[in-house]
Motif scaffolding. Structure first.
Motif, PDB file in Angstrom:
ATOM      1  N   LEU A  23      56.793  77.482  95.113  1.00 36.95           N
ATOM      2  CA  LEU A  23      57.744  76.651  94.380  1.00 36.95           C
ATOM      3  C   LEU A  23      58.935  77.510  93.967  1.00 36.95           C
ATOM      4  N   PHE A  24      60.104  77.193  94.531  1.00 39.97           N
ATOM      5  CA  PHE A  24      61.315  77.899  94.125  1.00 39.97           C
ATOM      6  C   PHE A  24      61.950  77.095  92.993  1.00 39.97           C
ATOM      7  N   VAL A  25      62.063  77.711  91.855  1.00 45.60           N
ATOM      8  CA  VAL A  25      62.464  76.984  90.652  1.00 45.60           C
ATOM      9  C   VAL A  25      63.923  77.257  90.340  1.00 45.60           C
ATOM     10  N   LEU A  26      64.681  76.186  90.164  1.00 44.33           N
ATOM     11  CA  LEU A  26      66.039  76.317  89.651  1.00 44.33           C
ATOM     12  C   LEU A  26      65.972  75.926  88.181  1.00 44.33           C
ATOM     13  N   ALA A  27      66.057  76.920  87.303  1.00 48.05           N
ATOM     14  CA  ALA A  27      65.945  76.638  85.877  1.00 48.05           C
ATOM     15  C   ALA A  27      67.323  76.259  85.350  1.00 48.05           C
ATOM     16  N   TYR A  28      67.464  74.979  84.992  1.00 46.06           N
ATOM     17  CA  TYR A  28      68.747  74.545  84.459  1.00 46.06           C
ATOM     18  C   TYR A  28      68.709  74.723  82.956  1.00 46.06           C
ATOM     19  N   GLY A  29      69.111  75.888  82.495  1.00 49.69           N
ATOM     20  CA  GLY A  29      68.909  76.248  81.105  1.00 49.69           C
ATOM     21  C   GLY A  29      70.046  75.818  80.213  1.00 49.69           C
ATOM     22  N   THR A  30      70.092  74.522  79.900  1.00 53.09           N
ATOM     23  CA  THR A  30      71.150  74.075  78.988  1.00 53.09           C
ATOM     24  C   THR A  30      70.696  74.172  77.551  1.00 53.09           C
ATOM     25  N   GLY A  31      69.475  73.710  77.302  1.00 53.51           N
ATOM     26  CA  GLY A  31      69.015  73.651  75.923  1.00 53.51           C
ATOM     27  C   GLY A  31      68.390  74.949  75.494  1.00 53.51           C
ATOM     28  N   CYS A  32      67.762  74.931  74.309  1.00 52.61           N
ATOM     29  CA  CYS A  32      67.171  76.140  73.781  1.00 52.61           C
ATOM     30  C   CYS A  32      65.915  76.530  74.560  1.00 52.61           C
ATOM     31  N   GLY A  33      65.373  75.626  75.383  1.00 53.30           N
ATOM     32  CA  GLY A  33      64.142  75.906  76.102  1.00 53.30           C
ATOM     33  C   GLY A  33      64.262  77.025  77.095  1.00 53.30           C
ATOM     34  N   VAL A  63      62.135  72.932  92.794  1.00 56.72           N
ATOM     35  CA  VAL A  63      61.856  72.360  91.486  1.00 56.72           C
ATOM     36  C   VAL A  63      63.095  72.512  90.614  1.00 56.72           C
ATOM     37  N   LEU A  64      63.490  71.419  89.981  1.00 58.25           N
ATOM     38  CA  LEU A  64      64.557  71.490  88.992  1.00 58.25           C
ATOM     39  C   LEU A  64      63.897  71.452  87.626  1.00 58.25           C
ATOM     40  N   LEU A  65      64.044  72.542  86.906  1.00 55.27           N
ATOM     41  CA  LEU A  65      63.402  72.657  85.597  1.00 55.27           C
ATOM     42  C   LEU A  65      64.468  72.404  84.553  1.00 55.27           C
ATOM     43  N   ILE A  66      64.374  71.274  83.848  1.00 57.09           N
ATOM     44  CA  ILE A  66      65.393  70.930  82.861  1.00 57.09           C
ATOM     45  C   ILE A  66      64.852  71.295  81.499  1.00 57.09           C
ATOM     46  N   VAL A  81      73.568  68.681  90.638  1.00 60.18           N
ATOM     47  CA  VAL A  81      72.642  69.724  91.112  1.00 60.18           C
ATOM     48  C   VAL A  81      71.445  69.092  91.795  1.00 60.18           C
ATOM     49  N   TYR A  82      70.911  68.024  91.168  1.00 60.44           N
ATOM     50  CA  TYR A  82      69.724  67.381  91.739  1.00 60.44           C
ATOM     51  C   TYR A  82      70.031  66.817  93.117  1.00 60.44           C
ATOM     52  N   GLU A  83      71.210  66.228  93.265  1.00 55.97           N
ATOM     53  CA  GLU A  83      71.524  65.615  94.554  1.00 55.97           C
ATOM     54  C   GLU A  83      71.838  66.653  95.622  1.00 55.97           C
ATOM     55  N   MET A  85      70.000  69.341  95.976  1.00 57.78           N
ATOM     56  CA  MET A  85      68.731  69.934  96.397  1.00 57.78           C
ATOM     57  C   MET A  85      68.201  69.213  97.626  1.00 57.78           C
ATOM     58  N   GLN A  86      67.417  69.960  98.406  1.00 61.02           N
ATOM     59  CA  GLN A  86      66.917  69.422  99.673  1.00 61.02           C
ATOM     60  C   GLN A  86      65.518  68.844  99.490  1.00 61.02           C
ATOM     61  N   ASP A  87      65.268  67.771 100.189  1.00 58.95           N
ATOM     62  CA  ASP A  87      63.997  67.074 100.134  1.00 58.95           C
ATOM     63  C   ASP A  87      62.869  67.940 100.717  1.00 58.95           C
ATOM     64  N   PRO A  88      61.663  67.953 100.237  1.00 54.01           N
ATOM     65  CA  PRO A  88      61.135  67.349  99.020  1.00 54.01           C
ATOM     66  C   PRO A  88      61.481  68.151  97.774  1.00 54.01           C
ATOM     67  N   LYS A  89      61.799  67.431  96.701  1.00 53.37           N
ATOM     68  CA  LYS A  89      62.228  68.108  95.469  1.00 53.37           C
ATOM     69  C   LYS A  89      61.542  67.469  94.283  1.00 53.37           C
ATOM     70  N   TYR A  90      61.349  68.274  93.243  1.00 53.00           N
ATOM     71  CA  TYR A  90      60.596  67.821  92.081  1.00 53.00           C
ATOM     72  C   TYR A  90      61.379  68.157  90.823  1.00 53.00           C
ATOM     73  N   VAL A  91      61.184  67.341  89.796  1.00 50.28           N
ATOM     74  CA  VAL A  91      61.846  67.595  88.514  1.00 50.28           C
ATOM     75  C   VAL A  91      60.770  67.782  87.458  1.00 50.28           C
ATOM     76  N   ILE A  92      60.934  68.826  86.655  1.00 47.36           N
ATOM     77  CA  ILE A  92      60.045  69.022  85.514  1.00 47.36           C
ATOM     78  C   ILE A  92      60.882  68.889  84.253  1.00 47.36           C
ATOM     79  N   GLY A  93      60.494  67.946  83.404  1.00 55.44           N
ATOM     80  CA  GLY A  93      61.140  67.804  82.106  1.00 55.44           C
ATOM     81  C   GLY A  93      60.429  68.687  81.107  1.00 55.44           C
ATOM     82  N   PHE A  94      61.183  69.528  80.443  1.00 53.82           N
ATOM     83  CA  PHE A  94      60.615  70.623  79.647  1.00 53.82           C
ATOM     84  C   PHE A  94      60.994  70.395  78.191  1.00 53.82           C
ATOM     85  N   GLY A  95      59.989  70.255  77.351  1.00 53.73           N
ATOM     86  CA  GLY A  95      60.269  70.081  75.930  1.00 53.73           C
ATOM     87  C   GLY A  95      60.336  68.617  75.527  1.00 53.73           C
TER      88      GLY A  95
END
Lengths: 181, 303
Positions: A23-33, A63-66, A81-83, A85-95
């Motif tokens: 799993l290659f993770v793109l961590a979209y670090g906007t919030g404090c998480g 994986v898009l880690l929000i 960013v999500y659009e 990404m190449q298929d298959p792609k997954y989103v993890i909602g964090f927090g």
């Protein structure tokens, strides 16, 4: 002669095995998480032993880690960013913020429920979720991929009009390229 | 069996061997990095899983024909240069299109792949890719000079421009070239640090700075092509070093031991080094490596 459906099933099992262990993770670090991501990746909790590793760009990511809250301004970038990404792609909602707004439940400029705008496969609740919880979330995503249930991208493709309607409700100046697969 | 079929079969076996060995070395380097950082680390076969995942991505977007050509160029160069490297000393089974002067030809061929990748990265229009390409080309100007000087020293000393000729010279004299022309070996190893692009010379990919540089816009099968050609190319470079300086290898076990010993040099040096800036990297290569290159040529001319 092998049945087409069965051979496809075998191919799916092999491909899903590779997908869930890499799993290659793109961590979209906007919030404090975002502060919980470095300990997850480094020596103490070492997410790389599960095959989880950081990706630099959306094109390479699975994986898009929000991490945490999303303001209406950053939501536009996240959709972009999500659009990309190449298929298959997954989103993890964090927090908690991605589930119901969390401590920003009455804020005027953050979105409350992420699932209205992007298809979320796994939620990790907590404010903040500790690295153990993050790894547990990834393991949950792995088991979903193994069972073939992580179909967020397909959901997004099928219900694109509905998602677009929700997105355009909070983003007034919609200047975005069309989603091409 | 027909000789041409035999050769084609040998070439396929060579490519598979290079792919498997290169990928395993990359996986081992990830494992060793993890152990040095007191982590468990991914399994050794992790890179094969990554490759399988990348090739089974359902979509792979591209920005034009040149972006598709870039990884293909890299792949062609890796396999092409693999064909000119004698894998084992007797060279019975593995393919080898050896001819007089192949060392000079190989010098040209090894530059061609990164150039093709640069063209491919230019098409994507990503500014990070463009910066990565300019950095890579400047770094290449740095390390190519000591590398070429080391090889020229070998050519002068043994009066041959063929890899097989140099290997025969080693087996005839009974000593490896690392002992009979040590300065060329030092210059070549210092140049190799830049060639492998581990830190401190990872200025091209530069994670967290350039967002993986030239490959920024490549996902799915493009990334797979680049990854696999990168591992084949790593095998090519390691085998070339073993052939030139460590007397080649008589069997596969010896080859693996010698290539891994060489591979440990840039990897372990990278583990303890932070990243250089571009001008620092070029200045590094034009310092001591260049000095040893000059020394090697003088040694070759005088003795």
């Amino acid at each position: 002669m092998m049945n087409d459906k069965n051979s496809q099933k075998i191919v799916d099992i092999i491909q899903n095995y590779a997908r869930l262990h890499s799993l290659f993770v793109l961590a979209y670090g906007t919030g404090c998480g975002a502060i919980e991501i470095p300990p997850t990746m480094t020596s103490r909790y070492d997410a790389e032993r599960f095959g989880i590793r950081g990706a630099a760009t959306p094109r390479q990511a699975d994986v898009l880690l929000i991490t945490g809250y999303l303001t209406t301004k950053t939501l536009k970038r996240v959709i972009r960013v999500y659009e990309q990404m190449q298929d298959p792609k997954y989103v993890i909602g964090f927090g908690s913020c991605t589930i119901n707004g969390g401590m920003y439940w009455d804020s005027y400029n953050t979105i409350k429920v992420l699932d209205k705008y992007l298809p979320v496969d796994v939620y990790i609740n907590g404010c903040m979720p500790r690295p153990e919880a993050v790894i547990a979330g990834f393991v949950k995503l792995q088991s979903l991929i193994r069972e073939g249930k992580a179909e967020g991208a397909k959901l997004y493709k099928d219900n694109l009009e509905q998602y677009r309607e929700n997105q355009k409700k909070v983003i007034p100046n919609w200047v975005m390229p069309e989603y091409n697969w | 069996m027909e000789p041409i079929l035999y050769k084609v079969f040998g070439a396929v076996v060579t490519i598979i061997l290079a792919f498997v060995v290169g990928m395993t070395y990359m996986g081992l380097s990830r494992k060793i990095t993890a152990r040095v950082q007191n982590r468990v680390g991914p399994p050794v076969y992790q890179n094969f899983l990554d490759a399988l995942k990348l090739i089974s991505k359902k979509t792979a977007i591209h920005h034009g024909i040149m972006q598709m050509m870039g990884p293909a160029f890299f792949m062609v160069t890796s396999i092409g240069s693999l064909m000119f490297i004698p894998v084992l000393n007797d060279g019975r089974f593995f393919s080898n299109l050896n001819f007089e002067g192949d060392l000079v030809f190989l010098l040209y061929l090894m530059v061609f792949g990164p150039l093709g990748m640069a063209l491919g990265a230019g098409q994507t229009g990503n500014p990070n890719s463009a910066i990565g390409v300019t950095r890579g080309l400047s770094q290449m100007v740095g390390f190519e000079i000591p590398w070429v000087m080391a090889l020229v020293a070998l050519m002068i000393q043994y009066d041959t421009t063929s890899i097989v000729g140099l290997m025969e010279a080693q087996s005839a004299s009974g000593t490896w070239l690392v002992f009979s022309s040590p300065f060329a070996f030092i210059a070549a190893v210092l140049a190799m640090l830049g060639m492998f692009r581990y830190s401190p010379f990872d200025i091209v990919g530069a994670p967290t700075e350039l967002a993986s540089g030239p490959v920024a816009e490549n996902g799915g099968k493009y990334l797979f092509t680049m990854m696999s050609s990168n591992s084949i190319f790593a095998f090519v470079k390691l085998t070339l070093y073993v052939d030139l300086f460590l007397g080649g290898a008589d069997n596969l076990i010896e080859l693996l031991i010698k290539t891994f010993a060489i591979y440990l040099i840039p990897m372990l040096y990278g583990l303890v080094s932070p990243r250089y800036r571009t001008e620092q990297a070029v200045r590094y290569f034009w310092g001591w490596p260049l000095f040893f290159g000059f020394l090697a040529i003088m040694y070759a001319v005088v003795f």
